[in-house]
Design an enzyme around this catalytic site. Structure first.
Site, PDB file in Angstrom:
ATOM      1  N   ALA A 166       0.825  -1.211   0.000  1.00 46.31           N
ATOM      2  CA  ALA A 166       0.000   0.000   0.000  1.00 46.31           C
ATOM      3  C   ALA A 166       0.859   1.261   0.000  1.00 46.31           C
ATOM      4  CB  ALA A 166      -0.935  -0.006   1.207  1.00 46.31           C
ATOM      5  N   HIS A 167       0.234   2.372  -0.361  1.00 46.44           N
ATOM      6  CA  HIS A 167       0.907   3.675  -0.433  1.00 46.44           C
ATOM      7  C   HIS A 167       0.667   4.445   0.859  1.00 46.44           C
ATOM      8  CE1 HIS A 167       2.033   7.636  -2.089  1.00 46.44           C
ATOM      9  NE2 HIS A 167       2.638   6.944  -3.031  1.00 46.44           N
ATOM     10  N   ARG A 168       1.579   5.349   1.161  1.00 43.29           N
ATOM     11  CA  ARG A 168       1.471   6.097   2.422  1.00 43.29           C
ATOM     12  C   ARG A 168       0.439   7.217   2.368  1.00 43.29           C
ATOM     13  NH1 ARG A 168       4.368   4.242   6.053  1.00 43.29           N
ATOM     14  NH2 ARG A 168       5.987   2.778   5.423  1.00 43.29           N
TER      15      ARG A 168
END
Length: 397
Positions: A229-231
């Site tokens: 996942a992306h931050r």
């Protein structure tokens, strides 16, 4: 054909990965790269116990040492060191990867070489740099990933810390060093003077941590592992389909709504949990679970085709055999073949930087140990008798 860097002569004193990769990048773009190796064993990667090609060549060595010529010298021998100094007088760049202090003991540090060539650009790649309390520590990609923080954010949310599958500290140190070298060469055009370039695996790994340090300084909390996942965006991660995984990057409102349309999930647009990107990031695990319910109804390729048709960034997760056989990879010339004197036709990664007027080229495979010793010594003005004497004394190989 003219090459962008064909006016540069680079002496490669490095071994293993970061330094050789840096020098290979310069060689691919036309630099004359001379690899100076220890007699007998050469670059440590030649002897590595990793994967070998059918006739015994080290696959790792071939991967980061093309477009170079090899000379074998004993830098501890006065004759070998003098031959090295003669090389330096005609060079533009020296790149070394000794632990700080070793080059000085060998008499090949920047002050010693600058006395022979004041225009010299002298680049050092080490584990932790030439200064600081960790300067004398041995440097490895694994250690740099661990200490820089990279490993703390790599892996599954509830899993153990793991290193990146690609050696990002090694390779990025080589990339940053190449940028530093070219910057110093451009500066020399104005000043007439060379300079020292210092980079490290630790600095390079930390420099790649853009999102992670941004989160740290914005929140005061150390970032955690997020899997794929992306931050700062969601959904932007790997998600399960019926026959495997795909990646989806719906990182703005327009793409989010298009994604929900493709999935036929208008309920997600109206769901109070996922109204804004901030909401979706905060509840990324719940969001992934909801998306997974629908995505598991069809195969990866079906979803990717539908998403791309709707303008939603998506792609399948592939292994390297698949990616290296992909038509796009081949069209971009990112897998090439070249002739090797003992292994025959071998495959290699192509050049990732495409220049329209002065494109790079793979002109020669990785050299044999000392393959060009005589050629390079003769180019420096050594007679046949002098070469025979140096070899008899054990100064060159």
């Amino acid at each position: 054909m003219a090459f962008a860097l064909d006016h540069l002569t680079v002496i490669d004193l490095t071994q293993v990965m970061a330094g050789p990769y840096c020098c290979q990048l310069l060689g691919d773009l036309g630099a004359n790269v001379i690899k100076v190796e220890p007699m007998g064993t050469g670059d440590a990667t030649r002897q590595a116990t990793g994967h070998r090609l059918p006739h015994g060549e080290s696959a790792a060595f071939l991967a980061v040492n093309r477009n170079k010529r090899s000379i074998a010298l004993d830098l501890k021998h006065p004759g070998g060191r003098d031959a090295f100094y003669r090389l330096v007088r005609g060079a533009d760049v020296v790149v070394e990867s000794f632990r700080p202090g070793v080059a000085a003991r060998l008499g090949v540090d920047y002050p010693a070489l600058r006395a022979h060539n004041e225009r010299l650009v002298y680049a050092s790649i080490s584990g932790f740099g030439q200064t600081g309390p960790y300067a004398q520590r041995p440097g490895y990609d694994l250690i740099a990933q661990a200490m820089s923080g990279v490993m703390s954010v790599t892996g599954d949310v509830d899993g153990d810390p793991v290193k990146c599958g690609v050696p990002v500290a090694d390779l990025s140190a080589g990339l940053f060093c190449a940028i530093g070298i070219l910057s110093a060469c451009l500066s020399r055009e104005k000043t007439g003077q060379g300079q020292a370039v210092d980079t490290s695996l630790y600095d390079a790994a930390l420099a790649l941590s853009i999102w992670e340090t941004a989160e740290l300084w914005a929140t005061g909390q150390a970032p955690e592992r997020l899997g794929s996942a992306h931050r700062v965006n969601a959904p932007y991660q790997a998600l399960p389909a019926r026959d495997g995984y795909l990646t989806i990057g719906a990182n703005n409102e327009r793409l989010w709504q298009r994604l929900c349309t493709v999935l036929d999930r208008p309920d997600l647009v109206a769901d109070s949990r996922f109204v804004t990107n901030t909401d979706r990031v905060r509840r990324r695990a719940e969001l992934a679970a909801e998306l997974g319910v629908t995505l598991r109804e069809r195969d990866v390729d079906d979803w990717v085709e539908a998403l791309l048709e709707a303008g939603v960034p998506a792609g399948p997760i592939r292994d390297y055999q698949q990616s290296c056989e992909d038509p796009h990879t081949l069209a971009r010339e990112m897998v090439v073949e070249l002739d090797h004197p003992t292994e025959g036709r071998v495959r290699a990664l192509g050049i990732p930087v495409k220049l329209t007027q002065t494109p790079g080229d793979i002109r020669r495979p990785a050299p044999g140990l000392g393959e060009h010793t005589d050629e390079l010594l003769r180019a420096m003005g050594c007679t046949g008798e002098e070469i025979r004497t140096l070899r008899a004394e054990g100064a060159v190989g």
